[in-house]
Design an enzyme around this catalytic site. Structure first.
Site, PDB file in Angstrom:
ATOM      1  N   LYS A 105       0.855  -1.194   0.000  1.00 37.88           N
ATOM      2  CA  LYS A 105       0.000   0.000   0.000  1.00 37.88           C
ATOM      3  C   LYS A 105       0.886   1.236   0.000  1.00 37.88           C
ATOM      4  O   LYS A 105       1.598   1.493   0.970  1.00 37.88           O
ATOM      5  CB  LYS A 105      -0.907   0.006   1.234  1.00 37.88           C
ATOM      6  CG  LYS A 105      -1.831  -1.202   1.327  1.00 37.88           C
ATOM      7  CD  LYS A 105      -2.585  -1.233   2.651  1.00 37.88           C
ATOM      8  CE  LYS A 105      -3.475  -2.470   2.762  1.00 37.88           C
ATOM      9  NZ  LYS A 105      -4.171  -2.538   4.065  1.00 37.88           N
ATOM     10  N   GLY A 133      -7.456  -3.299   2.247  1.00 41.43           N
ATOM     11  CA  GLY A 133      -8.524  -3.354   3.245  1.00 41.43           C
ATOM     12  C   GLY A 133      -7.942  -3.532   4.637  1.00 41.43           C
ATOM     13  O   GLY A 133      -6.722  -3.639   4.815  1.00 41.43           O
ATOM     14  N   SER A 135      -6.490  -5.262   7.298  1.00 39.97           N
ATOM     15  CA  SER A 135      -5.941  -6.628   7.332  1.00 39.97           C
ATOM     16  C   SER A 135      -4.549  -6.656   7.946  1.00 39.97           C
ATOM     17  O   SER A 135      -3.545  -6.748   7.239  1.00 39.97           O
ATOM     18  CB  SER A 135      -5.876  -7.199   5.908  1.00 39.97           C
ATOM     19  OG  SER A 135      -5.244  -6.280   5.023  1.00 39.97           O
ATOM     20  N   ALA A 137      -1.397  -8.272   9.368  1.00 40.04           N
ATOM     21  CA  ALA A 137      -0.792  -9.585   9.142  1.00 40.04           C
ATOM     22  C   ALA A 137      -0.907 -10.472  10.372  1.00 40.04           C
ATOM     23  O   ALA A 137      -1.142 -11.681  10.267  1.00 40.04           O
ATOM     24  CB  ALA A 137       0.675  -9.417   8.752  1.00 40.04           C
ATOM     25  N   LYS A 188      -4.245   6.468   3.938  1.00 41.75           N
ATOM     26  CA  LYS A 188      -4.695   6.222   5.313  1.00 41.75           C
ATOM     27  C   LYS A 188      -3.522   6.086   6.273  1.00 41.75           C
ATOM     28  O   LYS A 188      -3.648   6.357   7.466  1.00 41.75           O
ATOM     29  CB  LYS A 188      -5.604   4.992   5.375  1.00 41.75           C
ATOM     30  CG  LYS A 188      -4.928   3.665   5.073  1.00 41.75           C
ATOM     31  CD  LYS A 188      -4.438   2.957   6.317  1.00 41.75           C
ATOM     32  CE  LYS A 188      -3.888   1.586   6.070  1.00 41.75           C
ATOM     33  NZ  LYS A 188      -2.860   1.418   5.055  1.00 41.75           N
ATOM     34  N   ASP A 241     -10.058   0.505   6.235  1.00 46.86           N
ATOM     35  CA  ASP A 241      -8.620   0.438   6.485  1.00 46.86           C
ATOM     36  C   ASP A 241      -8.168   1.583   7.388  1.00 46.86           C
ATOM     37  O   ASP A 241      -7.255   1.427   8.203  1.00 46.86           O
ATOM     38  CB  ASP A 241      -7.873   0.483   5.151  1.00 46.86           C
ATOM     39  CG  ASP A 241      -6.542  -0.250   5.197  1.00 46.86           C
ATOM     40  OD1 ASP A 241      -6.188  -0.772   6.263  1.00 46.86           O
ATOM     41  OD2 ASP A 241      -5.859  -0.301   4.160  1.00 46.86           O
ATOM     42  N   SER A 251      -0.416  -1.348  14.154  1.00 43.83           N
ATOM     43  CA  SER A 251      -0.057  -0.376  13.126  1.00 43.83           C
ATOM     44  C   SER A 251       1.285   0.278  13.429  1.00 43.83           C
ATOM     45  O   SER A 251       1.444   0.981  14.429  1.00 43.83           O
ATOM     46  CB  SER A 251      -1.140   0.700  13.017  1.00 43.83           C
ATOM     47  OG  SER A 251      -0.685   1.783  12.234  1.00 43.83           O
ATOM     48  N   ARG A 252       2.251   0.084  12.555  1.00 43.58           N
ATOM     49  CA  ARG A 252       3.552   0.730  12.720  1.00 43.58           C
ATOM     50  C   ARG A 252       3.410   2.249  12.587  1.00 43.58           C
ATOM     51  O   ARG A 252       4.130   3.001  13.241  1.00 43.58           O
ATOM     52  CB  ARG A 252       4.537   0.221  11.671  1.00 43.58           C
ATOM     53  CG  ARG A 252       4.739  -1.282  11.708  1.00 43.58           C
ATOM     54  CD  ARG A 252       5.531  -1.735  10.502  1.00 43.58           C
ATOM     55  NE  ARG A 252       5.510  -3.180  10.369  1.00 43.58           N
ATOM     56  CZ  ARG A 252       6.021  -3.846   9.337  1.00 43.58           C
ATOM     57  NH1 ARG A 252       6.607  -3.167   8.365  1.00 43.58           N
ATOM     58  NH2 ARG A 252       5.960  -5.156   9.274  1.00 43.58           N
TER      59      ARG A 252
END
Length: 336
Positions: A105, A133, A135, A137, A188, A241, A251-252
């Site tokens: 992304k 979307g 998701s 990992a 995003k 997302d 989320s990094r």
């Protein structure tokens, strides 16, 4: 049963290999880094990114590209900056009928090109399908119910990916708005960085809700200017997302934002996170695209100022709160 070749053995590539193997597919996981593949082959676990997730012995691994990749579907699961080089390495190794999908992304930083365009330039004979979307990992690998979008200019290719990857824990919708799906997934990450900054400043729920709501408005405004459909941004690759990336510690981008809100510089935060923070590069790309398409994106402008011009976050917030009065429905992306 289909044959899959997953290019990229990071968190998402490894996660997909586990999920697809459990779904009965024949999976080969590839990385050009020999030590990475040797570590994963030996330990059958990505201890840094997916601790506790066992990689089945039936997942084949390689750091050497075969002369001819025997797969119906190739999935590019590298960071966005490496998509072109990954696709270039695949030239001459794919049959024309092999579908190429991508879960990265972002944009190509040097050209601002969407990744579908990058893939098309490197592998023009192969149909392209972009997957995006909410998701993480970590959750896909654990079988947490997840829903994403497969976007392509070719409906048959999108449905092909849908048929192969759908499972009891992964539901896939198709979409023909490739640029909209890509843009939502890329930008995003910028809003998620900003959301992390508000968390680091301990501003509370009101601030984050406002940021997310106005953030998706900005993303959609740019998307429509670039030819996307407005309704795409109300879907999984847009608001879906955005929600997951702005609210989760997986989320990094959010984690890096928290560190910035706590006083770290952008580069210090990225170093401390220790992995690719896509939102950092995406911020500069979105800022440049906003100028190119003459789109007003005040949140993006202020995040850019914080990341690249060392503007104090509280000053950026003050600039946003002090903007001139507007009607909320002005340039409303939900109203045609």
């Amino acid at each position: 049963m289909a044959k899959l070749f997953i290019c990229g053995a990071g968190g998402f590539g490894t996660s997909l290999s586990v999920m697809c193997d459990q779904n009965g597919q024949t999976v080969t996981l590839y990385s050009p880094f020999q030590k990475e593949i040797e570590m994963l082959s030996s330990e059958r676990e990505h201890k840094k990114l997916l601790p506790g997730i066992v990689i089945p012995m039936s997942v084949q691994m390689t750091w050497k590209l075969p002369e001819q990749i025997d797969a119906e579907l190739v999935i590019i699961a590298t960071p966005s900056f490496a998509v072109r080089s990954a696709c270039a390495s695949l030239k001459g190794h794919l049959a024309p009928e092999t579908v190429v999908s991508c879960v990265a992304k972002g944009f190509e930083p040097e050209t601002l090109k969407p990744l579908a365009q990058v893939i098309g330039e490197e592998l023009p004979e192969n149909q392209r399908v972009m997957i995006s979307g909410p998701s993480h990992a970590e959750e896909v690998a654990r079988g947490v119910p997840t829903t994403v979008v497969a976007a392509s200019d070719d409906q048959a290719a999108a449905e092909f990916v849908q048929d192969i990857l759908m499972s009891p824990t992964l539901r896939i919708y198709t979409n023909d708005d490739v640029i909209g799906v890509e843009l939502g997934g890329a930008v995003k990450n910028v809003i998620a960085l900003a959301a992390g900054i508000t968390d680091g400043l301990e501003l509370g729920d009101n601030s984050k809700a406002a940021l997310m709501t106005r953030g998706i408005t900005e993303i959609a405004r740019l998307g429509v200017a670039m030819g996307a459909k407005s309704e795409t941004f109300a879907g999984l690759s847009g608001i879906g997302d955005l929600i997951v990336t702005c609210t989760s510690m997986h989320s990094r981008n959010r984690r890096a934002g928290i560190l910035i809100g706590q006083g770290k510089t952008a580069l210090q935060a990225i170093e401390e996170v220790g992995m690719t923070v896509e939102g950092y590069t995406a911020t500069k790309c979105a800022w440049e695209l906003a100028k190119r398409y003459q789109v007003e994106m005040p949140i993006i402008e202020q995040v850019y100022a914080v990341l690249y011009e060392d503007k104090p976050p509280r000053e950026a917030i003050g600039a946003l709160m002090g903007r001139s009065k507007r009607h909320e429905a002005e340039s409303n992306w939900l109203v045609k």
